[in-house]
Design a protein around this motif. Structure first.
Motif, short mmCIF file in Angstrom:
data_model
loop_
_atom_site.label_atom_id
_atom_site.label_comp_id
_atom_site.label_asym_id
_atom_site.label_seq_id
_atom_site.Cartn_x
_atom_site.Cartn_y
_atom_site.Cartn_z
N PHE A 52 -17.48 33.68 0.27
CA PHE A 52 -17.50 35.11 -0.36
C PHE A 52 -18.67 34.85 -1.26
N ARG A 53 -19.30 36.00 -1.70
CA ARG A 53 -20.12 35.98 -2.83
C ARG A 53 -19.86 35.95 -4.21
N TRP A 54 -20.33 34.91 -5.03
CA TRP A 54 -19.63 34.99 -6.51
C TRP A 54 -20.33 36.12 -7.24
N GLY A 55 -19.50 36.72 -7.71
CA GLY A 55 -20.04 38.13 -8.57
C GLY A 55 -19.35 39.28 -7.82
N VAL A 57 -18.30 42.70 -6.34
CA VAL A 57 -18.63 44.25 -6.33
C VAL A 57 -17.52 45.03 -5.93
N PRO A 58 -17.01 45.94 -6.79
CA PRO A 58 -15.93 46.71 -6.62
C PRO A 58 -15.96 47.57 -5.27
N PHE A 59 -15.04 47.81 -4.58
CA PHE A 59 -15.13 48.65 -3.31
C PHE A 59 -15.70 50.16 -3.44
N TRP A 60 -15.35 50.61 -4.88
CA TRP A 60 -15.81 51.88 -5.02
C TRP A 60 -17.27 52.04 -5.29
N SER A 61 -17.92 50.98 -5.66
CA SER A 61 -19.61 51.09 -6.08
C SER A 61 -20.19 51.73 -5.14
N LYS A 62 -21.23 52.42 -5.44
CA LYS A 62 -21.96 53.30 -4.61
C LYS A 62 -23.20 52.24 -3.90
N GLU A 63 -23.65 51.28 -4.74
CA GLU A 63 -24.41 50.17 -4.29
C GLU A 63 -24.06 48.91 -4.83
N PRO A 64 -24.53 47.78 -4.20
CA PRO A 64 -24.00 46.41 -4.48
C PRO A 64 -25.26 45.83 -5.22
N ASN A 65 -25.44 46.62 -6.26
CA ASN A 65 -26.65 45.85 -7.18
C ASN A 65 -26.11 45.19 -7.93
N TRP A 132 -16.72 45.29 -0.34
CA TRP A 132 -17.84 46.59 -0.57
C TRP A 132 -18.36 46.90 0.96
N GLN A 133 -18.33 48.18 1.31
CA GLN A 133 -19.02 48.56 2.39
C GLN A 133 -19.90 49.99 2.12
N ASN A 134 -20.86 50.04 3.08
CA ASN A 134 -21.81 50.96 2.66
C ASN A 134 -21.33 52.32 3.37
N ALA A 135 -21.77 53.64 3.28
CA ALA A 135 -21.43 54.79 3.81
C ALA A 135 -21.10 54.66 5.19
N ASP A 136 -22.00 54.43 5.99
CA ASP A 136 -21.84 54.38 7.47
C ASP A 136 -21.21 53.05 7.96
N LYS A 137 -20.60 52.24 7.06
CA LYS A 137 -19.71 51.03 7.57
C LYS A 137 -20.36 50.04 8.27
N THR A 138 -21.77 49.98 8.30
CA THR A 138 -22.71 49.00 8.93
C THR A 138 -22.88 47.64 8.26
N SER A 139 -22.55 47.72 6.84
CA SER A 139 -22.67 46.49 6.30
C SER A 139 -21.59 46.00 5.07
N LEU A 140 -20.99 45.13 5.04
CA LEU A 140 -20.06 44.64 4.28
C LEU A 140 -20.26 43.37 3.30
N ILE A 141 -19.73 43.37 2.20
CA ILE A 141 -19.99 42.39 1.14
C ILE A 141 -18.63 41.85 0.67
N HIS A 142 -18.15 40.45 0.91
CA HIS A 142 -16.90 39.99 0.52
C HIS A 142 -17.25 39.33 -0.62
N SER A 143 -16.82 39.81 -1.76
CA SER A 143 -17.38 38.86 -3.05
C SER A 143 -16.11 38.56 -3.77
N PHE A 144 -16.04 37.83 -4.88
CA PHE A 144 -14.92 37.34 -5.80
C PHE A 144 -15.65 37.21 -7.38
N SER A 145 -14.57 37.20 -8.12
CA SER A 145 -14.59 36.70 -9.55
C SER A 145 -13.59 35.60 -10.05
#
Length: 257
Positions: A52-55, A57-65, A132-145
């Motif tokens: 998983f990526r450290w940092g 990103v909440p699931f409700w975020s519009k962008e994983p910036n 986190w996933q984008n609107a069309d569900k083509t990209s997933l980011i698993h992250s942790f804190s």
């Protein structure tokens, strides 16, 4: 605060310690930092070590910036935070580590110190995760804190926070999805141990690209003296009598400081 840590044990040692198997090709991280893909063990998948990526990103975020620098989450505020309140209830994880770094005031600047447990080469930080996933569900980011608390007594004069360390006997309980929030919060407390120690290291650790064993080397003395116990065990031999019969034959402890 925990903004850097080390996880550099062998694959075999990590898998044995956590009774779980890697699901990816592990690369040692001597200077683990925000944005890196690092090993975690998640609730519901206790026998798997995932990347998983450290940092977080909440699931409700519009962008994983990068505005989400959620590398740590304070136990004191975790229940009410809009970012962390759902993950702490449903999505917890363990973060394997060998040690972590803190920065202490030294003159006009700050000096990095390496913090470790003299009794355990591997420890597990309390973590929470999200997907986190984008609107069309083509990209997933698993992250942790990493969950932090006020420091233990041994670190109280050096830092204002430390990672919550989950002892070996409580790891599976922390991951168990059925436990109550109260039980979770009882585990999110500082570890009081007389084997926690620290020593100063080179400022080379400040540079992300310095990801070698050299950054772990001390540049000064350990803060606390360490006592090593060497136990001599006497075996009962046939015809030689027992320890009870020979009071001089007692296990001896040799102190090495």
């Amino acid at each position: 605060m925990c903004t850097r840590y080390t996880i550099a044990s062998s694959v075999e040692a990590i898998e044995k310690e956590f009774q779980a198997e890697f699901q990816f090709t592990f690369q040692k991280a001597y200077n683990a930092h925000f944005g890196m893909e690092l090993p975690v063990i998640c609730s519901g998948e206790e026998t798997k070590i995932r990347s998983f990526r450290w940092g977080m990103v909440p699931f409700w975020s519009k962008e994983p910036n990068l505005k989400f620098h959620n590398i740590t989450s304070s136990a004191r505020a975790i229940v009410k935070s809009p970012v962390f309140k759902v993950p702490v209830r449903r999505r917890r994880c363990l973060v394997p580590a060998n040690c972590f770094f803190i920065w202490c005031k030294s003159g006009a600047g700050k000096m990095p110190y390496l913090v470790y447990d003299a009794r355990h080469r591997l420890m597990s930080f309390a973590g929470i995760w999200d997907t986190w996933q984008n609107a069309d569900k083509t990209s997933l980011i698993h992250s942790f804190s990493i969950v932090t608390s006020e420091p233990c007594k041994r670190l109280s004069g050096f830092t204002g926070q430390m990672p919550v360390i989950i002892p070996e006997g409580r790891r599976l309980k922390y991951l168990r999805q059925s436990i109550s929030l109260m039980e979770v919060m009882q585990m999110l407390r500082p570890t009081e141990s007389d084997t926690i120690n620290l020593y100063p290291v080179s400022e080379d650790v400040n540079i992300f690209q310095n990801n070698t064993r050299a950054i772990l080397l001390p540049v000064g003395e350990r803060i606390y003296k360490e006592v090593v116990y060497e136990q001599k065990v006497y075996l009962k031999l046939e015809g030689m009598g027992s320890m009870k019969d020979n009071p001089d034959r007692k296990p001896q402890l040799k102190l090495m400081i």
